[in-house]
Scaffold this active site. Structure first.
Site, mmCIF file in Angstrom:
data_model
loop_
_atom_site.group_PDB
_atom_site.id
_atom_site.type_symbol
_atom_site.label_atom_id
_atom_site.label_comp_id
_atom_site.label_asym_id
_atom_site.label_seq_id
_atom_site.Cartn_x
_atom_site.Cartn_y
_atom_site.Cartn_z
ATOM 1 N N PRO A 115 0.833 -1.203 0.000
ATOM 2 C CA PRO A 115 0.000 0.000 0.000
ATOM 3 C C PRO A 115 0.871 1.258 0.000
ATOM 4 C CG PRO A 115 -0.742 -1.584 1.651
ATOM 5 C CD PRO A 115 0.573 -2.071 1.141
ATOM 6 N N GLU A 116 0.587 2.153 -0.936
ATOM 7 C CA GLU A 116 1.323 3.416 -1.016
ATOM 8 C C GLU A 116 0.438 4.521 -0.447
ATOM 9 O OE1 GLU A 116 3.211 3.785 -4.910
ATOM 10 O OE2 GLU A 116 3.198 1.610 -5.120
ATOM 11 N N ARG B 153 13.901 -3.577 -8.500
ATOM 12 C CA ARG B 153 12.436 -3.463 -8.550
ATOM 13 C C ARG B 153 11.943 -3.543 -9.987
ATOM 14 N NH1 ARG B 153 10.747 -0.871 -3.770
ATOM 15 N NH2 ARG B 153 8.658 -1.585 -4.352
ATOM 16 N N LYS C 52 3.312 6.742 4.503
ATOM 17 C CA LYS C 52 2.615 5.454 4.462
ATOM 18 C C LYS C 52 2.246 4.947 5.856
ATOM 19 C CE LYS C 52 5.431 4.101 0.466
ATOM 20 N NZ LYS C 52 6.332 3.061 -0.059
#
Length: 275
Positions: free
Chosen positions: A2-3, A262, A58
């Site tokens: 979750p950002e 990433r 966050k």
């Protein structure tokens, strides 16, 4: 993971569900999630009233008056509220029983989420220690400060945006979106960015994260908000998860590559790599 938009959406849902509720009991099944003193966590939370639910980057901030419970969802954390009986689920790890008979449950398949119970007076120091950057709003995210930090660093821009020191809240999804919108290759050294690129990165960070909040976050894997609903931002993603599809701007096929370990989505025509 979750950002910022997803965490903000969870915050809004939690505030709707548990604001003003008293915690009467806490059950913790995965002690490693609590990063402050375990005994204090278990003994202090009962009797506390949830006065507000805030957010910094966050991190969720559950305001208990003089104390704040700082919650980070990490990869797959989520909150669920059960009005009466809580079903069995091996991924339910923290149970906050509330005075009205409901139970707020923290679920985390990967058990990476964290909790810190700290004095409200220590909140600024908590985030300063983590070198957390400003919120992505015009009032706090200053272009000149952002520019100075970029031009003094040799870090590739994608890992730099991900490290939370420049601006809080960006993760892999939204960084890819911001870089595409700003026409910047993710491997570009921060110090090699020109003023126009830096301004685009600044402005697109604000715009795209605000859009993500407006759309209730991105449901790409397992994200749900505190009300159990999906977000819709995934329908507005331009490059993330769009490998092989035409770039919305130029028609070139979107490609996926690795940057700083990433998975990264770019348009090779719009985001040219500098030699």
């Amino acid at each position: 993971m979750p950002e910022l938009p997803e965490v903000e959406t969870v915050r809004r849902g939690l505030e709707t569900l548990v604001l003003g509720q008293e915690i009467v009991a806490v059950t913790l099944k995965v002690p490693k999630m609590v990063k402050t003193d375990l005994e204090t966590f278990a003994l202090t939370l009962p009797g506390q009233i949830i006065q507000s639910v805030g957010r910094r980057g966050k991190y969720l901030l559950i305001d208990l008056g003089q104390l704040v419970l700082v919650s980070h969802l990490r990869m797959e954390g989520k909150y669920l509220l059960f009005p009466d009986e809580v079903p069995d689920n091996k991924h339910f790890h923290v149970f906050f029983e509330l005075k009205n008979g409901s139970t707020l449950v923290y679920q985390d398949v990967r058990k990476f989420g964290t909790f810190d119970l700290i004095a409200k007076s220590q909140l600024s120091a908590f985030f300063a220690k983590r070198k957390l950057g400003p919120e992505p709003k015009k009032e706090t995210f200053k272009l000149k400060t952002f520019e100075a930090a970029l031009l003094s660093s040799q870090k590739p821009i994608k890992p730099h945006l991900l490290d939370q020191t420049l601006v809080a809240g960006l993760g892999n999804i939204y960084v890819d979106e911001v870089l595409w919108a700003a026409k910047v290759h993710p491997e570009t050294a921060s110090s090699r960015l020109n003023k126009a690129e830096i301004k685009r990165l600044h402005d697109e960070t604000i715009r795209i994260l605000a859009l993500g909040i407006e759309k209730g976050g991105s449901t790409v894997r397992t994200y749900r908000n505190a009300l159990g609903a999906d977000g819709t931002m995934q329908d507005y993603l331009q490059v993330y998860g769009q490998t092989g599809k035409p770039c919305p701007r130029c028609g070139q096929a979107i490609v996926k590559l690795k940057v700083g370990g990433r998975g990264t989505h770019i348009c090779p025509k719009c985001q040219k790599k500098r030699l």
